[in-house]
Design an enzyme around this catalytic site. Structure first.
Site, PDB file in Angstrom:
ATOM      1  N   LEU A 254      99.012  29.621  11.607  1.00 17.56           N
ATOM      2  CA  LEU A 254      99.579  30.575  10.653  1.00 17.56           C
ATOM      3  C   LEU A 254      99.382  30.063   9.224  1.00 17.56           C
ATOM      4  O   LEU A 254     100.160  30.370   8.341  1.00 17.56           O
ATOM      5  CB  LEU A 254     101.077  30.783  10.927  1.00 17.56           C
ATOM      6  CG  LEU A 254     101.440  31.680  12.111  1.00 17.56           C
ATOM      7  CD1 LEU A 254     102.951  31.810  12.233  1.00 17.56           C
ATOM      8  CD2 LEU A 254     100.810  33.078  11.979  1.00 17.56           C
ATOM      9  N   CYS A 264      82.830  27.927  16.674  1.00 18.23           N
ATOM     10  CA  CYS A 264      83.393  28.714  17.783  1.00 18.23           C
ATOM     11  C   CYS A 264      83.885  30.100  17.385  1.00 18.23           C
ATOM     12  O   CYS A 264      83.400  31.095  17.913  1.00 18.23           O
ATOM     13  CB  CYS A 264      84.527  27.945  18.439  1.00 18.23           C
ATOM     14  SG  CYS A 264      83.931  26.575  19.425  1.00 18.23           S
TER      15      CYS A 264
HETATM   16  C1  UDX Z   1      88.313  26.041  17.742  1.00 18.36           C
HETATM   17  C2  UDX Z   1      89.420  26.127  18.793  1.00 18.36           C
HETATM   18  O1  UDX Z   1      90.669  25.695  18.215  1.00 18.36           O
HETATM   19  C3  UDX Z   1      89.070  25.307  20.012  1.00 18.36           C
HETATM   20  O2  UDX Z   1      90.076  25.435  21.002  1.00 18.36           O
HETATM   21  C4  UDX Z   1      87.734  25.850  20.540  1.00 18.36           C
HETATM   22  O3  UDX Z   1      87.345  25.227  21.697  1.00 18.36           O
HETATM   23  C5  UDX Z   1      86.669  25.720  19.467  1.00 18.36           C
HETATM   24  O4  UDX Z   1      87.085  26.443  18.311  1.00 18.36           O
HETATM   25  P1  UDX Z   1      87.540  24.330  15.862  1.00 18.36           P
HETATM   26  O5  UDX Z   1      86.552  25.382  15.485  1.00 18.36           O
HETATM   27  O6  UDX Z   1      87.075  22.925  16.002  1.00 18.36           O
HETATM   28  O7  UDX Z   1      88.237  24.708  17.258  1.00 18.36           O
HETATM   29  O8  UDX Z   1      88.683  24.293  14.741  1.00 18.36           O
HETATM   30  P2  UDX Z   1      90.124  24.933  14.510  1.00 18.36           P
HETATM   31  O9  UDX Z   1      91.053  23.832  14.184  1.00 18.36           O
HETATM   32  O10 UDX Z   1      90.526  25.842  15.599  1.00 18.36           O
HETATM   33  O11 UDX Z   1      89.880  25.762  13.172  1.00 18.36           O
HETATM   34  C6  UDX Z   1      88.933  26.822  13.107  1.00 18.36           C
HETATM   35  C7  UDX Z   1      88.920  27.462  11.743  1.00 18.36           C
HETATM   36  O12 UDX Z   1      90.137  28.160  11.500  1.00 18.36           O
HETATM   37  C8  UDX Z   1      88.772  26.490  10.577  1.00 18.36           C
HETATM   38  O13 UDX Z   1      87.890  27.045   9.634  1.00 18.36           O
HETATM   39  C9  UDX Z   1      90.167  26.360  10.002  1.00 18.36           C
HETATM   40  O14 UDX Z   1      90.199  26.036   8.644  1.00 18.36           O
HETATM   41  C10 UDX Z   1      90.700  27.769  10.253  1.00 18.36           C
HETATM   42  N1  UDX Z   1      92.166  27.830  10.357  1.00 18.36           N
HETATM   43  C11 UDX Z   1      92.798  27.243  11.400  1.00 18.36           C
HETATM   44  C12 UDX Z   1      92.895  28.521   9.390  1.00 18.36           C
HETATM   45  O15 UDX Z   1      92.325  29.066   8.436  1.00 18.36           O
HETATM   46  N2  UDX Z   1      94.243  28.607   9.541  1.00 18.36           N
HETATM   47  C13 UDX Z   1      94.916  28.029  10.575  1.00 18.36           C
HETATM   48  O16 UDX Z   1      96.139  28.161  10.635  1.00 18.36           O
HETATM   49  C14 UDX Z   1      94.165  27.331  11.533  1.00 18.36           C
END
Ligand code: UDX
Length: 439
Positions: A254, A264
């Protein structure tokens, strides 16, 4: 157990190494000879905290090997994992490109000598595992094997911990024999009482897409709410805290920001949309999340422009962080790839720093960016600083020093790391994403 891991990309390397740490004998296979040579001499092709030490330890203790030769490993393996890449297809239609998966299936098949469980670890459309089974059967009609799906949920930057302490393990099988093999592989996790969800192959395949799509929706939701906060004068940080305390919602994912990126969410949301269309169904919420994410990146360009007083032309902007998230050097689908070129097109000059991602960034960003050694060097003489990725080292910057180095004290915090009141007290012009800036 003897395990072969096909593919030494992010997922294959982390999974293979962690399975060796569990006590299994793992051989990782990759076609790229230089990669295998590098791994054999202790060099790790990606930056992932903790991975290097674990590779070295398990190699030294004889449980982890790297080779280009499938025939060295597959015949003696109880399980063969397929963890090759499934990029978005070059046709640009959002479908996952399964070439490498099918190639792996064809290459494994002739080497299957006794009963083996072939496990799909890559993120693949529903039906792919059965397709893999068909290819193996066609290539080697005598092969004694079962197919299974075992999706990964590893976050970059936290992958080792996610593997060692997962919320759950999902296994998709259609035979008791394969189920037993998979349960044995993950036996060390029983000690920490990790739930194992055992289901059909199709359900396991779809679970991965559904999990990532849900998280993408959650992020796009809070980004939209952040924008609403800006419009009505509310504060998204307090709002997210308040709604996150509802156990039905939960506090994670959030955090508003410049939009999600990485290897991903962008790829899997598009692939899910295509899979669903093929079955004559819709995932309208997922489509909306993808649109909102694109709009969020564009909105950040506007935010930077407006905070700079209406134009970025001729201005120097310091970017802190380039990767899509901290603790990785991965630049795939990073919001910086959209935001920085848009500003450069209008005549902005960019100075940038990233703790791990600068070499990768050069492959994705236009020429003409000045890459520097630290945050302070980036800010020297700049008209504004943009905190793009929330690396720990940007969380406690010497703000007085930053202010003195900047030509004008403009701080655009796309990850809401700093307290707006404090920034105003320090004399900054401050903008966050959906946070209330008084004054
Ligand atoms: C994700 C999934 O979490 C994981 O379970 C899956 O297997 C692969 O994809 P990852 O891409 O490594 O993992 O990173 P993650 O921490 O999930 O963040 C993804 C993106 O969302 C990032 O760009 C991050 O900055 C963004 N994000 C994440 C937000 O903008 N807000 C958040 O609250 C959480």
């Amino acid at each position: 157990m003897n395990i072969t891991m096909i593919g030494t990309g992010y997922v294959g390397l982390v999974t293979g190494t962690c399975l060796a740490e569990f006590g299994h004998f793992v051989t990782c296979v990759d076609k790229i000879a230089e990669k295998i040579e590098a791994l054999n001499s202790g060099k790790i092709p990606i930056y992932e905290p903790g991975l290097k030490d674990l590779v070295h330890k398990n190699t030294k203790e004889g449980r982890l090997k790297f080779t280009t030769n499938l025939s060295e490993a597959v015949p003696d393996s109880d399980a063969v994992f397929i963890a090759v890449g499934t990029p978005t297809s070059r046709r640009g239609d959002g479908y996952a490109d399964l070439t490498y998966i099918y190639e792996a299936a064809r290459e494994i098949a002739p080497h299957l000598s006794s009963y083996t469980t072939v496990i799909d670890k890559s993120t693949v459309p529903v039906g792919t595992a059965r397709q893999v089974a068909r290819i193996i059967r066609e290539t080697n009609p005598d092969a004694d094997f079962d197919i299974a799906s075992n999706p990964e949920f590893l976050r970059e930057g936290a992958a080792i911990n996610d593997f060692m302490r997962p919320d759950r393990v999902v296994i998709g099988v259609d035979s008791e024999r394969a189920e037993k093999v998979l349960r044995d592989i993950y036996k060390p996790l029983y000690l920490i009482e990790t739930p194992i969800v055992c289901t059909t192959i199709e359900t396991a395949e779809l679970t991965k897409y559904a999990a990532n799509a849900f998280l993408a929706i959650k992020i796009s939701f809070i980004n939209e709410i952040a924008n609403v906060c800006e419009a009505v004068g509310a504060d998204v940080t307090d709002l997210a805290k308040a709604i996150g305390m509802d156990k039905r919602i939960g506090p994670k994912f959030l955090h508003p920001g410049p939009g999600y990126g990485g290897s991903c969410f962008p790829k899997d949301t598009l692939a899910l949309m295509r899979i669903v269309q093929e079955h004559g169904e819709n995932v309208r919420l997922v489509e909306a999340a993808v649109e909102v994410n694109a709009a969020q990146k564009a909105r950040m360009v506007k935010k930077i422009r407006e905070t700079l007083g209406g134009s970025e032309t001729g201005k120097t902007i310091a970017f802190l962080g380039l990767t899509f998230k901290p603790e990785t050097d991965d630049m795939r689908e990073a919001p910086s790839i959209t935001i920085i070129p848009a500003l450069m097109e209008k005549g902005a000059k960019i100075k940038a720093h990233d703790p791990q991602g600068m070499e990768e960034a050069k492959k994705y960003l236009p020429e003409g960016i000045k890459y520097v050694q630290n945050a302070y060097e980036a800010c020297e003489g700049a008209d504004a600083v943009v905190l793009m990725t929330e690396w720990n080292q940007y969380r406690s910057l010497d703000l007085e020093r930053i202010k003195a180095l900047l030509r004008q004290p403009v701080f655009i915090d796309l990850r809401n790391v700093y307290d707006p009141d404090r920034m105003l007290d320090l004399g900054f012009t401050y903008a966050g994403v959906g946070v209330l800036v008084k004054g």
